[in-house]
Design a protein around this motif. Structure first.
Motif, PDB file in Angstrom:
ATOM      1  N   THR A 327      45.286  47.915  32.588  1.00 12.71           N
ATOM      2  CA  THR A 327      43.924  48.508  32.406  1.00 12.71           C
ATOM      3  C   THR A 327      42.415  48.972  33.690  1.00 12.71           C
ATOM      4  O   THR A 327      41.583  49.502  33.742  1.00 12.71           O
ATOM      5  N   MET A 328      43.172  48.118  34.366  1.00  8.89           N
ATOM      6  CA  MET A 328      42.829  47.900  35.934  1.00  8.89           C
ATOM      7  C   MET A 328      42.724  49.193  36.626  1.00  8.89           C
ATOM      8  O   MET A 328      44.055  49.362  37.498  1.00  8.89           O
ATOM      9  N   ARG A 329      41.601  49.646  36.914  1.00  7.97           N
ATOM     10  CA  ARG A 329      42.276  51.220  38.297  1.00  7.97           C
ATOM     11  C   ARG A 329      42.750  50.154  39.757  1.00  7.97           C
ATOM     12  O   ARG A 329      42.663  49.384  39.421  1.00  7.97           O
ATOM     13  N   GLY A 330      43.631  50.704  39.539  1.00 15.66           N
ATOM     14  CA  GLY A 330      44.309  50.985  41.417  1.00 15.66           C
ATOM     15  C   GLY A 330      45.475  51.429  40.968  1.00 15.66           C
ATOM     16  O   GLY A 330      46.667  51.762  40.271  1.00 15.66           O
ATOM     17  N   GLU A 331      46.794  50.621  41.982  1.00 10.72           N
ATOM     18  CA  GLU A 331      48.364  50.741  41.473  1.00 10.72           C
ATOM     19  C   GLU A 331      48.926  50.442  40.595  1.00 10.72           C
ATOM     20  O   GLU A 331      49.921  50.633  39.900  1.00 10.72           O
ATOM     21  N   SER A 332      48.157  49.026  39.628  1.00 13.09           N
ATOM     22  CA  SER A 332      48.898  48.764  38.603  1.00 13.09           C
ATOM     23  C   SER A 332      48.546  49.667  37.493  1.00 13.09           C
ATOM     24  O   SER A 332      48.376  49.007  36.155  1.00 13.09           O
ATOM     25  N   PRO A 344      43.467  39.846  35.382  1.00 13.03           N
ATOM     26  CA  PRO A 344      41.927  39.561  35.124  1.00 13.03           C
ATOM     27  C   PRO A 344      40.773  39.859  35.048  1.00 13.03           C
ATOM     28  O   PRO A 344      40.883  41.037  36.270  1.00 13.03           O
ATOM     29  N   ASN A 345      40.023  39.896  34.251  1.00 13.64           N
ATOM     30  CA  ASN A 345      38.732  41.019  34.334  1.00 13.64           C
ATOM     31  C   ASN A 345      38.077  40.927  35.267  1.00 13.64           C
ATOM     32  O   ASN A 345      37.665  39.618  35.723  1.00 13.64           O
ATOM     33  N   THR A 346      37.771  41.512  36.118  1.00 17.87           N
ATOM     34  CA  THR A 346      36.897  41.071  37.902  1.00 17.87           C
ATOM     35  C   THR A 346      35.053  41.623  37.151  1.00 17.87           C
ATOM     36  O   THR A 346      34.518  40.827  38.386  1.00 17.87           O
ATOM     37  N   GLY A 347      35.259  41.893  36.330  1.00 12.06           N
ATOM     38  CA  GLY A 347      33.448  42.917  35.980  1.00 12.06           C
ATOM     39  C   GLY A 347      32.879  43.741  36.772  1.00 12.06           C
ATOM     40  O   GLY A 347      31.707  43.715  36.754  1.00 12.06           O
ATOM     41  N   VAL A 348      33.697  43.884  38.456  1.00 10.59           N
ATOM     42  CA  VAL A 348      33.103  45.245  38.991  1.00 10.59           C
ATOM     43  C   VAL A 348      34.048  46.373  38.400  1.00 10.59           C
ATOM     44  O   VAL A 348      35.327  46.729  38.180  1.00 10.59           O
ATOM     45  N   PRO A 349      33.655  47.684  37.951  1.00  5.95           N
ATOM     46  CA  PRO A 349      34.024  48.459  37.744  1.00  5.95           C
ATOM     47  C   PRO A 349      34.959  49.104  38.774  1.00  5.95           C
ATOM     48  O   PRO A 349      34.843  49.607  39.903  1.00  5.95           O
TER      49      PRO A 349
END
Length: 458
Positions: A327-332, A344-349
């Motif tokens: 669910t993290m934005r980016g290539e993945s 893992p959750n970075t806490g940064v949108p």
């Protein structure tokens, strides 16, 4: 050597399914009856070449079995229940030229499309080797198909009404050979490819929306007081409003099984307050998707459905759920993991148009929130947007107010309460499912469809 004849019981009235046309329903481009018959026809000796018959309400339904050598038997009085179909099948089998004293009959139902040919074959082989009088598939208890030796035919003939062979099986537990099956194999088509989605926030809504568009029957589970920023595109709003609409699909709050079914019949997505998934006591979904996005697992187990999928961090594929979606934005973004975990959750949108953490506004204190601007409004950096317990909350950048937690919601310090869209060319984005949600939902749909195809191939 004992031979095993096959009787497919397909004369039921499909009362649970809600349609008498269940036999013609298709999964993977094939009717349910065709799927089962193809598996039976591929099974090797000693049962291949024995009598195979289909007991149906109408001859035309029975002939859905294409061009095989099967015998079609019409049950002219299906209201007499499954016991009548069993008796008809025994009459035909025992009077066929293939019948020999001491043979057995395997009773199958055609609404288990994911039953593996190998599992059925192993059950029949195991039954023959065991020397027992009854054999069945087992997954948390006896399941179809079941095979009965000739010694149990009198008991089967004595059944009445809508009582099947399980009654006989349960009388003789010591004489039963049980073949273990995978969880997807015993899934019942009566549940009409239902998918449970835990969570009705904006990202989970993207998944529910696409599943519904692809013809799946979706049930959204929520808490009593869901907190969501992008309420205009979240099915969880139905908990507060009774109903809501997102891009042409209506979600409706329901409180029980009957209201859930009525919502499906209207083409709606029911939303049930059921954070503990107690609905699993009356519903056997094809799949369950955990879209709570809590960054941890709040109770989803891999055995809750034939296929389980977790969105985002907090799940381990193959342990908590069968699959995990990134669910993290980016290539993945939207990648499907068959093992391991999401990032893992970075806490940064995620970054949009050069902005990341500035896009999200958090509560500076606790209290009830009151708004000075509305979703869709163009706001300027530093402009007052809301008040919490007398403290003003200002815009962190210039853009469109894309999301705002429900007014009056008792927020706590540090809770995410608003979202600003830096792209100001159109406020339509504020009222549409996001590209991120659609990407995640698309991966869920493709993963589910691919899983269905693989199940049918076995």
């Amino acid at each position: 050597m004992m031979r095993i004849h096959v009787a497919i019981l397909a004369a039921g009235q499909s009362l649970r399914y809600g349609s008498e046309d269940k036999l013609s329903e298709q999964v993977g481009g094939k009717s349910l009856l065709t799927i089962l018959l193809e598996k039976i026809q591929r099974i090797s000796a000693p049962w291949k070449g024995c009598t195979v018959l289909v007991v149906s309400r109408e001859l035309e339904l029975a002939k859905l079995c294409t061009d095989g050598p099967e015998i079609c038997v019409v049950n002219g009085d299906p209201k007499r229940g499954i016991s009548h179909s069993i008796q008809l099948a025994l009459d035909v089998v025992q009077n066929s030229p293939h019948w020999m004293p001491g043979d057995a009959v395997c009773f199958c139902v055609c609404d288990q499309p994911f039953l593996k040919q190998g599992t059925l074959e192993n059950m029949l082989e195991g039954y023959l080797k065991s020397g027992k009088g009854i054999g069945c598939i087992d997954r948390g208890g006896p399941k179809n198909p079941c095979v009965f030796g000739e010694q149990y035919f009198p008991e089967l003939r004595s059944l009445s009404g809508d009582v099947g062979g399980k009654r006989v099986l349960c009388r003789h537990p010591e004489d039963v050979y049980r073949q273990k099956a995978e969880k997807e194999e015993v899934w019942d088509m009566d549940e009409k490819r239902t998918v449970i989605v835990r969570g009705g926030g904006d990202l989970a809504t993207g998944t529910s929306y696409l599943l519904a568009k692809r013809g799946y029957r979706v049930l959204v589970l929520e808490t009593e007081h869901p907190a969501c920023i992008r309420r205009q595109v979240a099915f969880c709003e139905a908990v507060y409003e009774g109903r809501c609409e997102v891009e042409g699909i209506t979600a409706r709050k329901v409180t029980n099984r009957e209201k859930t079914i009525r919502a499906w019949e209207r083409g709606e997505i029911p939303v049930l307050v059921d954070p503990g998934c107690t609905c699993l006591s009356w519903l056997q979904p094809l799949a369950l998707v955990d879209g709570i996005l809590a960054k941890k697992n709040l109770g989803t187990r891999i055995d809750m459905a034939p296929l389980t999928i977790g969105l985002g961090p907090g799940f381990t594929a193959g342990v908590d759920t069968d699959l995990v979606i990134e669910t993290m934005r980016g290539e993945s973004l939207a990648r499907v993991y068959q093992s391991g975990t999401a990032l893992p959750n970075t806490g940064v949108p995620g970054v949009i148009d050069g902005y990341a953490s500035e896009r999200v506004i958090y509560a500076p204190c606790s209290g009830e929130i009151r708004y000075l601007r509305q979703v869709g409004d163009l706001v300027k950096k530093g402009e007052p947007l809301a008040v919490i317990d007398g403290q003003t909350v200002c815009a962190t950048l210039t853009g469109l107010l894309r999301g705002a937690i429900r007014e009056g919601y008792p927020v706590t310090t540090g809770l995410k309460i608003m979202d600003i869209e830096p792209r100001t060319d159109s406020n339509a984005r504020c009222f549409l499912i996001s590209d991120k949600a659609l990407a995640i939902g698309g991966s869920v749909c493709r993963a589910l469809e691919e899983w269905e195809r693989r199940c049918l191939e076995n």
